[in-house]
Design an enzyme around this catalytic site. Structure first.
Site, PDB file in Angstrom:
ATOM      1  N   ILE A 137     -23.819   6.088 -43.472  1.00 31.86           N
ATOM      2  CA  ILE A 137     -23.179   7.119 -42.665  1.00 31.86           C
ATOM      3  C   ILE A 137     -23.109   8.374 -43.523  1.00 31.86           C
ATOM      4  O   ILE A 137     -23.105   8.291 -44.756  1.00 31.86           O
ATOM      5  CB  ILE A 137     -21.775   6.705 -42.143  1.00 31.86           C
ATOM      6  N   ASP A 138     -23.085   9.523 -42.885  1.00 32.85           N
ATOM      7  CA  ASP A 138     -23.156  10.781 -43.615  1.00 32.85           C
ATOM      8  C   ASP A 138     -21.959  10.995 -44.540  1.00 32.85           C
ATOM      9  O   ASP A 138     -20.895  10.395 -44.338  1.00 32.85           O
ATOM     10  CB  ASP A 138     -23.237  11.960 -42.635  1.00 32.85           C
ATOM     11  N   LYS A 139     -22.149  11.868 -45.500  1.00 32.49           N
ATOM     12  CA  LYS A 139     -21.106  12.176 -46.488  1.00 32.49           C
ATOM     13  C   LYS A 139     -19.763  12.474 -45.832  1.00 32.49           C
ATOM     14  O   LYS A 139     -18.734  11.921 -46.220  1.00 32.49           O
ATOM     15  CB  LYS A 139     -21.541  13.364 -47.348  1.00 32.49           C
ATOM     16  N   THR A 141     -18.807  11.886 -42.770  1.00 35.16           N
ATOM     17  CA  THR A 141     -18.414  10.940 -41.732  1.00 35.16           C
ATOM     18  C   THR A 141     -17.633   9.819 -42.406  1.00 35.16           C
ATOM     19  O   THR A 141     -18.086   9.249 -43.390  1.00 35.16           O
ATOM     20  CB  THR A 141     -19.639  10.357 -41.011  1.00 35.16           C
ATOM     21  N   ARG A 237     -24.800  13.686 -34.220  1.00 35.88           N
ATOM     22  CA  ARG A 237     -24.672  15.139 -34.425  1.00 35.88           C
ATOM     23  C   ARG A 237     -25.779  15.903 -33.695  1.00 35.88           C
ATOM     24  O   ARG A 237     -25.538  16.936 -33.054  1.00 35.88           O
ATOM     25  CB  ARG A 237     -24.687  15.443 -35.922  1.00 35.88           C
TER      26      ARG A 237
END
Length: 303
Positions: A137-139, A141, A237
């Site tokens: 998962i993104d930084k 998130t 996103r």
């Protein structure tokens, strides 16, 4: 960033794309090549193809690969919120602002560094840079992430991802008022041809499907639950921007004027999978962090 273009010859026709790339590069493993293809650093005639694509004479193949830099991964004593752990898997609640694995510009302080301190036994399928990491998962998130402690568990969890039997639900605050209860976004995603640092809905990209449910409508914002059917980079996103409801606080895909939150308002709140050994169905839920909840309180007061 190293960028290379090559045209397939008659002698090379019929070769798998990943095998063809191995033949063009030095000291690069086939698994690394496949990772490049999976991460969409490789294009055939301007389109994304799979590793098993059979090259045709005249195909123009373009690949842009970040220069590799030697990096030593050392355990770091970073606190972890462990939701569940046994001999096969760890489920962690990743905080906002933490990168999952090391990369250029993020050589320390990642989830991998913390995991190596906490647990010496992690699967090696994804190599030294991503031990145990099955999905990301993104930084910015926050939320639930599963980690494999051995190769058997890793293979099982990766297969479940591929078979779409893992349930992942995300909470998000998006711009605009969505006036219907449910929605499904089916739009292919690839690297943005105008900006290689971004992803976008692109014809010929990888199939991507996001389902969403409206949890509450506020003035100028909507609180939604998103369910991933596929797991493309930045999928939620990109998809929410595509339908003109970008995530609040998103510095890459959202508007400049947004809620006061450091990064996109996105939280992986639900994760369910079948245990690799016991075959028991396991489900975990985690509330969003306080910063996310504060944003909900603020827009509630405006409504």
């Amino acid at each position: 960033m190293k960028e290379v273009k090559h045209v397939v010859t008659a002698e090379e026709q019929g070769t798998r794309l990943d095998k063809w790339l191995v033949d063009q590069t030095e000291d690069v493993s086939r698994s690394q090549i496949q990772a490049w293809i999976r991460d969409e650093y490789v294009e055939v005639n301007g389109k994304i193809e799979k590793s098993n694509y059979k090259c045709l004479e005249g195909d123009e193949i373009h690949w842009s690969i970040p220069e590799a830099e030697p990096m030593e991964i050392s355990p770091e004593n970073i606190p972890l919120h462990i939701v569940y752990e046994d001999v096969d898997v760890i489920v962690v609640n990743k905080p906002r602002g933490m990168v999952v694995h090391p990369s250029a510009g993020h050589e320390t302080g990642t989830l991998v560094h913390a995991l190596l301190y906490h647990c010496h036994d992690l699967s090696g399928i994804n190599g030294v840079m991503r031990p145990g990491i099955v999905h990301r998962i993104d930084k910015d998130t926050s939320g639930l992430l599963m980690v494999a402690k051995n190769d058997k568990a890793h293979t099982s969890l990766a297969d479940q991802l591929a078979e779409k039997t893992i349930d992942r639900k995300y909470m998000a605050i998006v711009h605009g008022e969505i006036n219907h209860e449910f929605g499904t976004i089916e739009a292919p995603i690839a690297r943005d041809p105008k900006d290689r640092q971004k992803m976008a809905v692109v014809e010929g990209g990888k199939d991507a499907t996001t389902h969403f449910k409206v949890l509450k409508v506020y003035r100028d914002y909507t609180y939604v639950e998103c369910v991933l059917e596929t797991g493309r980079t930045h999928q939620i996103r990109v998809h929410m921007k595509y339908i003109n409801h970008p995530l609040a606080g998103d510095p890459k895909y959202g508007p400049r004027k947004s809620l006061e939150i450091d990064g996109q308002a996105l939280h992986a709140g639900h994760l369910a999978f079948t245990h690799p050994t016991t075959k028991e169905r396991m489900a975990f839920d985690q509330e969003p962090p306080q910063e996310f909840l504060t944003c909900l309180d603020e827009i509630e007061k405006r409504t």
